[in-house]
Design an enzyme around this catalytic site. Structure first.
Site, short mmCIF file in Angstrom:
data_model
loop_
_atom_site.label_atom_id
_atom_site.label_comp_id
_atom_site.label_asym_id
_atom_site.label_seq_id
_atom_site.Cartn_x
_atom_site.Cartn_y
_atom_site.Cartn_z
N ARG A 1 0.83 -1.20 0.00
CA ARG A 1 0.00 0.00 0.00
C ARG A 1 0.87 1.25 0.00
NH1 ARG A 1 -1.83 -0.29 4.78
NH2 ARG A 1 -0.64 1.45 5.63
N TYR B 1 -18.66 16.76 -13.95
CA TYR B 1 -19.02 15.34 -13.95
C TYR B 1 -19.95 15.03 -12.78
CZ TYR B 1 -18.42 10.37 -12.86
OH TYR B 1 -18.64 9.06 -12.53
N ASP C 1 -9.42 19.33 -13.16
CA ASP C 1 -9.67 18.00 -13.72
C ASP C 1 -9.38 18.08 -15.22
OD1 ASP C 1 -10.74 15.68 -14.84
OD2 ASP C 1 -12.33 15.54 -13.36
N LYS D 1 -9.80 6.98 -18.44
CA LYS D 1 -10.28 7.56 -19.69
C LYS D 1 -9.17 7.64 -20.74
CE LYS D 1 -14.20 8.12 -17.44
NZ LYS D 1 -13.86 8.03 -16.02
#
Length: 385
Positions: free
Chosen positions: A46, A98, A170, A195
């Site tokens: 992690r 979004y 973004d 994306k």
């Protein structure tokens, strides 16, 4: 190095043991230590992973940032950035954003005492009026999803600097190939790497990039403390994809321009939203702000357009065969969606109406197929209206 060279090589070196050219998938949860506290830079999966680090270095180079942190999704990246703030702080956000981002800010952050409001960030004057004494972050999505509204990042950066507000951008719709917000004054850049950066619709991920050491230190802490990290395999898949990012973005941009021109000539389309068309209200700003690494304007692969109403949109969609009706975007295959019932269904109807997101709006994510086939597919849908 040049963008294409960085896309292929940044953060990557032949593996020392075997000489493997491609960064390996270090599929491990823990690492051996020579003695307590004596290790080779890695302790626990992690906290750090060599495959993840290679991806982070690669994307930092492409965005011209100094530090990058990978996450399990774009929303995990956004939520981690939000954890830089505390109860009583105010977050100001692009109104047309979004749906998942708006839902997170409105329905999750509010539970922890953060204040949230929206504004048309394409109007710096309105942003100035909306700033409060306790505003700590301006979250901008440009082009916005799905109405393709462009915000002037240099102007907003100057405004934020004067008020001590972090500018977070973004950049998912354009990728670092067509827009690099850090060079325009942004403090933090976020991507859903699901994306265009990944571009193959086979992995979910996110990235946060900054050049501020003090922000980076806190992000590194949060990445480890919260633990919303991607798997080594996911990182490897995305790192595979950045090598072809320039090629994919060029073709997607070229195809989208051809489709936007085609749609703009149809009397059945009431309005089209694409910043590459001179009819777009921020066309000149888009030409100036959205440029590839070699100075050429780039408008991306996302197009939205209005049909008469929801029933008309449904008839249109029934005729579509090549575009896949699905959420998400940015893949090599072309996708089509109906935002008000899909990606933005969580946005209240009155809010959708206020920002101009109609029930007849259709959004395209244009892939890399042949233009003629894509145009023929849209023609089939339009013929049913």
């Amino acid at each position: 190095m040049g963008f294409m060279t960085d896309a292929v090589h940044a953060g990557q070196h032949p593996e020392e043991t075997s000489g493997a050219v491609i960064t390996p998938i270090y599929q491990t949860a823990t690492y051996a230590q020579a003695a307590p506290g004596e290790h080779k830079g890695y302790e626990y999966g992690r906290t750090g992973n060599p495959t993840r680090l290679a991806l982070e270095k690669n994307l930092a180079a492409l965005e011209q940032g100094k530090f990058a942190y990978a996450f399990a999704s774009g929303m995990a990246a956004t939520s981690t950035v939000a954890q830089l703030f505390q109860a009583g702080d105010h977050v100001l956000c692009t109104a047309n954003v979004y749906g998942g981002t708006a839902r997170y800010f409105r329905q999750v952050l509010a539970q922890f005492g953060l204040q949230f409001s929206t504004v048309d960030t394409s109007q710096p004057g309105k942003v100035h009026e909306a700033l409060r004494p306790n505003t700590k972050m301006l979250f901008v999505e440009t082009p916005s999803n799905p109405l393709m509204i462009i915000s002037d990042l240099s102007a907003l950066a100057a405004l934020c600097r004067d008020r001590g507000v972090l500018l977070v951008v973004d950049n998912t719709f354009l990728s670092p190939y067509f827009q690099r917000p850090l060079t325009l004054g942004a403090d933090i850049v976020i991507h859903s790497t699901t994306k265009f950066i990944n571009g193959h619709s086979d992995v979910v991920g996110g990235i946060v990039i900054t050049s501020h050491a003090h922000i980076a230190e806190r992000l590194a802490f949060l990445q480890n403390a919260v633990g919303a990290v991607p798997s080594p395999f996911d990182c490897w898949l995305i790192l595979r994809s950045t090598k072809t990012l320039p090629l994919r973005m060029r073709q997607s941009n070229e195809n989208a321009m051809a489709l936007a021109r085609f749609l703009s000539e149809s009397k059945k389309v009431q309005r089209i939203y694409y910043p590459g068309l001179p009819t777009h209200p921020q066309y000149e700003l888009a030409k100036k702000q959205q440029r590839d690494p070699y100075g050429h304007p780039g408008f991306g692969g996302m197009i939205s357009f209005d049909l008469a109403d929801f029933d008309t949109a449904k008839r249109f969609l029934k005729g579509i065969k090549l575009f896949t009706l699905a959420e998400s975007l940015g893949g090599v295959e072309s996708l089509i969606c109906h935002p008000s019932s899909m990606t933005h269904a969580s946005v209240p109807a009155e809010e959708r109406k206020r920002i101009g997101l109609s029930d007849g709006l259709v959004r395209l994510s244009v892939g890399v197929e042949d233009q003629e086939d894509l145009i023929e597919d849209l023609s089939r849908g339009l013929a049913l209206i």
